[in-house]
Design an enzyme around this catalytic site. Structure first.
Site, short mmCIF file in Angstrom:
data_model
loop_
_atom_site.label_atom_id
_atom_site.label_comp_id
_atom_site.label_asym_id
_atom_site.label_seq_id
_atom_site.Cartn_x
_atom_site.Cartn_y
_atom_site.Cartn_z
N TYR A 147 -15.06 -11.27 -0.38
CA TYR A 147 -15.78 -10.02 -0.68
C TYR A 147 -16.95 -10.27 -1.62
CZ TYR A 147 -11.88 -7.55 1.49
OH TYR A 147 -10.96 -7.09 2.40
N ARG A 153 -3.05 6.95 1.01
CA ARG A 153 -3.52 8.18 1.64
C ARG A 153 -2.54 8.84 2.61
NH1 ARG A 153 -8.95 5.16 3.11
NH2 ARG A 153 -7.34 3.58 3.10
N ASP A 157 -6.62 -2.43 -7.62
CA ASP A 157 -7.20 -3.07 -6.43
C ASP A 157 -7.56 -4.51 -6.76
OD1 ASP A 157 -8.22 -2.08 -3.61
OD2 ASP A 157 -9.59 -3.62 -4.34
N ARG A 215 -5.89 11.82 -6.09
CA ARG A 215 -7.14 11.11 -5.80
C ARG A 215 -8.33 12.07 -5.90
NH1 ARG A 215 -11.18 9.16 -4.12
NH2 ARG A 215 -11.55 7.64 -2.49
N ARG A 248 0.82 -1.22 0.00
CA ARG A 248 0.00 0.00 0.00
C ARG A 248 0.86 1.27 0.00
NH1 ARG A 248 -5.56 -0.31 1.67
NH2 ARG A 248 -6.37 -2.20 0.72
O1 CP3 Z 1 0.01 -1.73 -2.52
C1 CP3 Z 1 -0.25 -0.78 -3.28
O2 CP3 Z 1 0.12 0.39 -3.05
C2 CP3 Z 1 -0.96 -1.06 -4.59
C3 CP3 Z 1 -2.34 -0.79 -4.66
C4 CP3 Z 1 -3.32 -1.64 -3.85
C5 CP3 Z 1 -4.52 -1.13 -3.32
N1 CP3 Z 1 -5.23 -2.15 -2.79
C6 CP3 Z 1 -4.93 0.28 -3.36
C7 CP3 Z 1 -6.04 0.75 -2.49
C8 CP3 Z 1 -3.29 -3.01 -3.58
C9 CP3 Z 1 -2.20 -4.04 -3.88
C10 CP3 Z 1 -4.52 -3.32 -2.91
C11 CP3 Z 1 -4.87 -4.69 -2.49
C12 CP3 Z 1 -6.10 -4.90 -1.73
N2 CP3 Z 1 -7.31 -4.28 -1.86
C13 CP3 Z 1 -6.25 -5.93 -0.77
C14 CP3 Z 1 -5.18 -6.95 -0.39
C15 CP3 Z 1 -4.08 -6.39 0.40
C16 CP3 Z 1 -4.48 -5.83 1.75
O3 CP3 Z 1 -4.19 -4.65 1.95
O4 CP3 Z 1 -5.01 -6.58 2.56
C17 CP3 Z 1 -7.56 -5.87 -0.27
C18 CP3 Z 1 -8.17 -6.75 0.78
C19 CP3 Z 1 -8.22 -4.82 -0.99
C20 CP3 Z 1 -9.66 -4.42 -0.89
C21 CP3 Z 1 -9.81 -3.02 -0.47
N3 CP3 Z 1 -9.42 -1.93 -1.21
C22 CP3 Z 1 -10.42 -2.54 0.71
C23 CP3 Z 1 -10.99 -3.42 1.81
C24 CP3 Z 1 -10.37 -1.15 0.66
C25 CP3 Z 1 -11.00 -0.18 1.64
C26 CP3 Z 1 -10.17 -0.03 2.87
C27 CP3 Z 1 -9.25 1.13 2.72
O5 CP3 Z 1 -8.04 0.98 3.00
O6 CP3 Z 1 -9.74 2.21 2.37
C28 CP3 Z 1 -9.70 -0.78 -0.53
C29 CP3 Z 1 -9.41 0.61 -0.99
C30 CP3 Z 1 -8.03 0.91 -1.45
N4 CP3 Z 1 -7.24 0.12 -2.21
C31 CP3 Z 1 -7.33 2.13 -1.20
C32 CP3 Z 1 -6.10 2.04 -1.86
C33 CP3 Z 1 -5.02 3.09 -1.95
C34 CP3 Z 1 -7.89 3.32 -0.44
C35 CP3 Z 1 -8.92 4.00 -1.31
C36 CP3 Z 1 -8.86 5.49 -1.31
O7 CP3 Z 1 -7.87 6.09 -1.77
O8 CP3 Z 1 -9.86 6.08 -0.89
#
Ligand code: CP3
Length: 350
Positions: free
Chosen positions: A159, A37, A83, A46, A33
């Site tokens: 999910y 943010r 994602d 964003r 990640r």
């Molecule tokens: O690692 C990275 O920087 C690459 C991008 C990436 C994102 N999500 C961006 C993201 C990767 C590899 C993921 C994987 C992901 N997404 C997983 C597996 C890894 C982990 O972290 O457990 C899972 C379970 C998800 C599903 C997901 N995406 C959820 C549950 C959420 C909401 C929770 C949150 O953190 O807001 C997301 C959103 C998400 N994915 C964001 C980002 C940067 C935040 C969204 C935003 O900018 O508002």
């Protein structure tokens, strides 16, 4: 010429050398990640993009945020900004993200919904992702690794079945116990879609891939073998059938004592370990087999100071003697101060 350099081991990127089983004096480093943010420059892009998925499907902006943490911290790897829930979208399911709420999907309740999944991933969904990979490839320093990824079938299914994130993944676990044949069909569709998706990312220019199994840890051993290990192995075999020698990092979060089985049976080149894994165990039972990646507690990074130094030193002392990629044990938390990331980097790189 390029091939000759590669055989001499000079043209190979440090992170890929580690995935081939070699040790680097200073381990390559990136953070799960890492584009997110906690970075003001991410929040600015964003805002411009609109919704989170609008950002994922805008190749120009997605490439820009993929590169932001490399520019700021000189990390050794960029991970594609996207994602894991792009996969259900590509199979024809509705997925939305609302600020502060996490993902919302149309819950997948029965065999009919599995029958209705698209037979192949939708090119209009994955096309922009491949375009992001191509753009990052061109802009990225050739010594840096570009990591593509997908969610593991089990984690994506949690999910899809529940329709949102859950604390215990109970809806998918119940589905798997009550109707294993249909759950297997869902997993098989995710395996097929993931193979196609990862091959597409590799062909667009990704150097290696990571398979995120964030919810692997809730599965009891027999279910872990069936829903985590076997589908992961099927994806890796399917990818390598089309891209021979493709390098893969697996991240079975929470696998604990099941890590050695996971490593041996999936044929990953590297394994991501979460922060609950004992360092001696990681060294003696996983790093003896493949490269390991991890595992600083994201909360220690958030805390900073002496706690972070202690944590970094312990991880380095245990794991830097073998093939090792420095990372966190899970994604960086949004309130993490940038100065703490810099502190961690100084400590690792000296
Ligand atoms: O690692 C990275 O920087 C690459 C991008 C990436 C994102 N999500 C961006 C993201 C990767 C590899 C993921 C994987 C992901 N997404 C997983 C597996 C890894 C982990 O972290 O457990 C899972 C379970 C998800 C599903 C997901 N995406 C959820 C549950 C959420 C909401 C929770 C949150 O953190 O807001 C997301 C959103 C998400 N994915 C964001 C980002 C940067 C935040 C969204 C935003 O900018 O508002």
């Amino acid at each position: 010429m390029e091939e000759a350099r590669q055989t001499m081991g000079m043209g190979i990127k440090p992170l890929l050398r580690v995935l081939s089983g070699q040790r680097e004096a200073v381990p390559p480093i990136w953070m799960m990640r890492q584009a997110g943010r906690y970075l003001p420059e991410y929040r600015a892009v964003r805002e411009r993009a609109g919704g989170f998925l609008d950002l994922c499907f805008n190749p120009e902006l997605a490439a820009e945020v993929t590169l932001q943490p490399i520019k700021r911290f000189d990390f050794d790897a960029a991970i594609l900004f996207s994602d894991i829930l792009v996969m259900p979208l590509a199979l024809g399911r509705a997925v939305t993200f609302h600020a502060g709420e996490g993902p919302r999907l149309e819950p997948l309740a029965d065999a009919a919904a599995i029958d209705a999944l698209l037979p192949a991933i939708d090119p209009s969904v994955v096309g922009p992702v491949y375009e992001t990979v191509r753009r990052v490839r061109v802009a990225l320093d050739p010594q840096k690794t570009l990591i593509g990824f997908c969610g593991a079938p089990w984690t994506v299914a949690t999910y899809m079945v529940a329709g949102h994130g859950t604390p215990d993944q109970a809806p998918a676990r119940l589905f798997a116990y009550r109707d294993p044949d249909n759950f297997q069909r869902l997993i098989d569709r995710l395996v097929a879609g993931s193979i196609e998706y990862l091959v597409g990312q590799l062909k667009a220019g990704a150097d290696c891939i990571q398979i995120f199994d964030t919810w692997a840890g809730v599965l009891p051993p027999m279910e872990f073998e069936r829903w985590c290990i076997r589908p992961t192995r099927a994806i890796i075999d399917g990818v390598r059938a089309q891209v021979p020698g493709a390098k893969v990092i697996g991240f079975p979060r929470g696998a604990g004592s099941k890590l050695p089985d996971y490593v041996v049976q999936t044929a990953v080149n590297g394994v991501g370990i979460d922060w609950t894994v004992e360092l001696d165990f990681a060294r003696d039972c996983a790093q003896n087999l493949v490269a390991v990646q991890g595992n600083v507690d994201p909360l220690a990074l958030l805390a900073g100071g002496a706690a972070l130094d202690r944590e970094v030193d312990a991880v380095m002392a245990a794991l830097s003697g073998g093939p090792f990629i420095f990372n966190l044990g899970h994604g960086i938390l949004p309130p993490t101060p940038i100065a703490h990331v810099e502190q961690m980097l100084r400590r690792v790189r000296g």
